[in-house]
Scaffold this active site. Structure first.
Site, PDB file in Angstrom:
ATOM      1  N   SER A 157      -2.917 -36.121  12.790  1.00  0.00           N
ATOM      2  CA  SER A 157      -3.264 -36.897  13.972  1.00  0.00           C
ATOM      3  C   SER A 157      -4.713 -36.668  14.375  1.00  0.00           C
ATOM      4  O   SER A 157      -5.244 -35.573  14.240  1.00  0.00           O
ATOM      5  CB  SER A 157      -2.359 -36.504  15.149  1.00  0.00           C
ATOM      6  OG  SER A 157      -2.716 -37.240  16.310  1.00  0.00           O
TER       7      SER A 157
ATOM      8  N   LYS B 159       5.352 -35.803  13.894  1.00  0.00           N
ATOM      9  CA  LYS B 159       4.223 -36.735  14.042  1.00  0.00           C
ATOM     10  C   LYS B 159       4.693 -38.057  14.640  1.00  0.00           C
ATOM     11  O   LYS B 159       4.000 -38.665  15.472  1.00  0.00           O
ATOM     12  CB  LYS B 159       3.561 -36.974  12.673  1.00  0.00           C
ATOM     13  CG  LYS B 159       2.449 -38.036  12.676  1.00  0.00           C
ATOM     14  CD  LYS B 159       1.342 -37.700  13.674  1.00  0.00           C
ATOM     15  CE  LYS B 159       0.062 -38.472  13.383  1.00  0.00           C
ATOM     16  NZ  LYS B 159       0.186 -39.929  13.394  1.00  0.00           N
TER      17      LYS B 159
ATOM     18  N   HIS C  65       5.104 -37.465  18.267  1.00  0.00           N
ATOM     19  CA  HIS C  65       3.749 -37.416  18.834  1.00  0.00           C
ATOM     20  C   HIS C  65       3.254 -38.829  19.120  1.00  0.00           C
ATOM     21  O   HIS C  65       2.741 -39.127  20.205  1.00  0.00           O
ATOM     22  CB  HIS C  65       2.801 -36.714  17.861  1.00  0.00           C
ATOM     23  CG  HIS C  65       1.344 -36.946  18.130  1.00  0.00           C
ATOM     24  ND1 HIS C  65       0.693 -38.123  17.802  1.00  0.00           N
ATOM     25  CD2 HIS C  65       0.400 -36.159  18.712  1.00  0.00           C
ATOM     26  CE1 HIS C  65      -0.562 -38.050  18.159  1.00  0.00           C
ATOM     27  NE2 HIS C  65      -0.774 -36.871  18.710  1.00  0.00           N
ATOM     28  N   ASN C  66       3.417 -39.716  18.150  1.00  0.00           N
ATOM     29  CA  ASN C  66       2.941 -41.086  18.338  1.00  0.00           C
ATOM     30  C   ASN C  66       3.732 -41.817  19.412  1.00  0.00           C
ATOM     31  O   ASN C  66       3.183 -42.638  20.153  1.00  0.00           O
ATOM     32  CB  ASN C  66       3.023 -41.848  17.017  1.00  0.00           C
ATOM     33  CG  ASN C  66       1.930 -41.454  16.042  1.00  0.00           C
ATOM     34  OD1 ASN C  66       1.334 -40.380  16.170  1.00  0.00           O
ATOM     35  ND2 ASN C  66       1.655 -42.283  15.066  1.00  0.00           N
TER      36      ASN C  66
ATOM     37  N   GLU D 221       2.381 -40.752  22.589  1.00  0.00           N
ATOM     38  CA  GLU D 221       1.085 -41.424  22.719  1.00  0.00           C
ATOM     39  C   GLU D 221       1.262 -42.830  23.285  1.00  0.00           C
ATOM     40  O   GLU D 221       0.503 -43.260  24.171  1.00  0.00           O
ATOM     41  CB  GLU D 221       0.416 -41.482  21.349  1.00  0.00           C
ATOM     42  CG  GLU D 221      -0.928 -42.184  21.297  1.00  0.00           C
ATOM     43  CD  GLU D 221      -1.436 -42.268  19.867  1.00  0.00           C
ATOM     44  OE1 GLU D 221      -1.823 -43.371  19.447  1.00  0.00           O
ATOM     45  OE2 GLU D 221      -1.431 -41.227  19.169  1.00  0.00           O
TER      46      GLU D 221
END
Length: 477
Positions: free
Chosen positions: A130, A184, A187-188, A191
């Protein structure tokens, strides 16, 4: 140079090229590079002679240039492109060698690939990276999965290029097989939620607070000096301050208000649903982007708002209220994201260190923020807490901001300003905090039409009411 490179990169588009340059800039690394189109390799080598790349025109030469155990990072388009490179390397690699997929792969694909490759003795490591192009070049947050054995070789290499936060490299071995790509993905998803909440805060300050973009930029800059400090808050101020050279208007006023997505937000929602984890903050962010892109529907409904409410003047303290509501909603988004990580780890057998994940997100990645230090501390103090919202710091922050949060939601509703993220976050908090939910009625409905049964508050057992009979209750287990 045969066997001279300790690490190789396949795929030299912007992300791959920047990652290769980052690797080459770190002491101890010798980097082999390969691209299907050799002209791209030649261009990279010519533009950056200082990197000392070992360039190869063929995949055979690339493999030969790697020292054993051979380690190659694939940075090509997810899907068929990744599979094609994997097959090329499998034909040439030996047991103990390491194939790293550094793209945004679906974690379920990673699990399947690792299971297929493991019998060969070759290690397959799905790795979330990232930070975008800048992070790839200067230091990303890195989330590798794969085996513990592969991490012994790969870990020091990744640590050499990762972002550093408070003296610690932003990389940790997340867990086996697809754990890295799963984290990940979450995480996105966070986001997505974070960006939506920031967008809603802007919209409120613009249309209720009646501030111009440059003034809102000043507000965001001020917020970035306090608890809301984060990369996304910082760049939002920059975007809002930017003036379009062609028209002289704020750039935000000349950009079409339709936002797209690349799939990871959708994957987060889909997989969280499969895990039974509510991630309303991410879901509303995904839906908000979808609504923004439905121009025909927006145009069709716009004319129906003949009686659009007059936007009231911003109440006293409105800017501070929005800041508190944004912070509380942000905490909810992270809490939901970590709930999904916990559920995923349980389902797939990963031993995920939640505090370590929070720490590696402190630098290099898009959602890096000051409060991740507090989040990491919270999980280190109580790794088994049921929800991040019960951590003393965050519980107090929500208690302090709750009245402001409610005022903002009320004001936005009265003004006709859409705030799906703020309101969903508040509803989630209320759903967790009330004594009784209407789910009791839902269970009664389900039992009526489908004999789905229910439990009682006054004792153990599972029951069904004979709705089509005498409506007596029978115990089913």
């Amino acid at each position: 140079m045969s066997g001279s490179a300790n690490i190789g990169v396949v795929g030299l588009a912007v992300m791959g090229s920047n990652l290769a340059r980052n690797l080459a800039s770190r002491e101890g690394n010798k980097v082999a590079v390969y691209n299907r189109t050799y002209s791209r390799t030649e261009e990279l080598v010519k533009e950056h002679p200082e990197a000392g790349f070992v360039a190869s025109e063929s995949i055979d030469d690339f493999v030969a240039s790697l020292a054993k155990p051979r380690t190659a990072i694939i940075m090509v388009q997810a899907g068929k492109g990744t599979d094609a490179v994997i097959e090329q390397l499998l034909e040439r690699f030996e047991p103990g060698d390491i194939i790293v997929d550094g793209g945004n792969a679906n974690f379920q694909d990673t699990i399947a690939r690792e299971a297929r490759i493991a019998p060969t003795g070759i290690h397959f490591v799905g790795t979330g990276i990232s930070g975008g192009e800048e992070g790839a070049l200067n230091g990303p947050s890195i989330m590798p999965g794969g085996s513990a054995e592969s991490y012994e070789t790969l870990g020091p290499i990744l640590a050499s290029i990762a972002a550093v936060a408070e003296g610690e490299p932003c990389v940790t071995h997340v867990g086996t097989d697809g754990a890295g790509h799963f984290v990940k993905m979450i995480h996105n998803g966070i986001e997505y939620a974070d960006m939506e909440l920031i967008g809603e805060a802007y919209d409120l300050l613009r249309h209720v607070g009646r501030l111009e973009p440059a003034q809102i930029a000043d507000v965001f800059t001020e917020w970035n000096a306090g608890p809301l400090n984060s990369y996304l808050i910082e760049i939002t101020a920059e975007v809002l301050r930017h003036v379009d050279a062609k028209t002289g208007k704020p750039l935000v006023d000349v950009v079409v208000d339709e936002a797209g997505s690349k799939g990871t937000g959708v994957w987060t929602v889909q997989n969280s649903l499969d895990l039974g984890v509510p991630v309303g903050g991410v879901a509303e962010a995904v839906f908000a982007r979808a609504v923004s892109s439905k121009r025909a529907q927006r145009d069709g409904v716009a004319g129906l708002r003949l009686a659009r409410p007059a936007i009231p003047a911003a109440p006293d303290g409105f800017v501070d209220d929005v800041a508190k509501a944004l912070y509380a909603s942000k905490v909810v988004a992270y809490a939901q994201g970590f709930d999904a990580i916990i559920a995923g780890a349980e389902k797939y057998g990963w031993n995920v260190d939640k505090g370590a994940i929070a720490k590696i997100w402190r630098g290099g990645c898009i959602i890096r923020a000051q409060f991740l230090n507090v989040l990491a501390d919270a999980y280190e103090q109580n790794p088994d807490m049921a929800t991040l919202l019960e951590a003393p710091y965050f519980a107090q922050a929500i208690a302090d901001g709750q009245d402001a949060w409610r005022r903002v939601v009320i004001t936005a509703t009265q003004a006709g300003v859409p705030i799906p993220g703020f309101s969903a976050a508040l509803s989630y908090f209320d759903s967790l905090s009330v004594d009784r939910l209407p789910a009791a009625l839902v269970q009664g409905q389900r039992d009526f039409f489908g004999a789905h049964t229910y439990r009682r508050v006054d004792g153990p057992g599972v029951f069904h009411t004979l709705w089509s009979g005498d409506r007596s209750e029978v115990q089913t287990s």
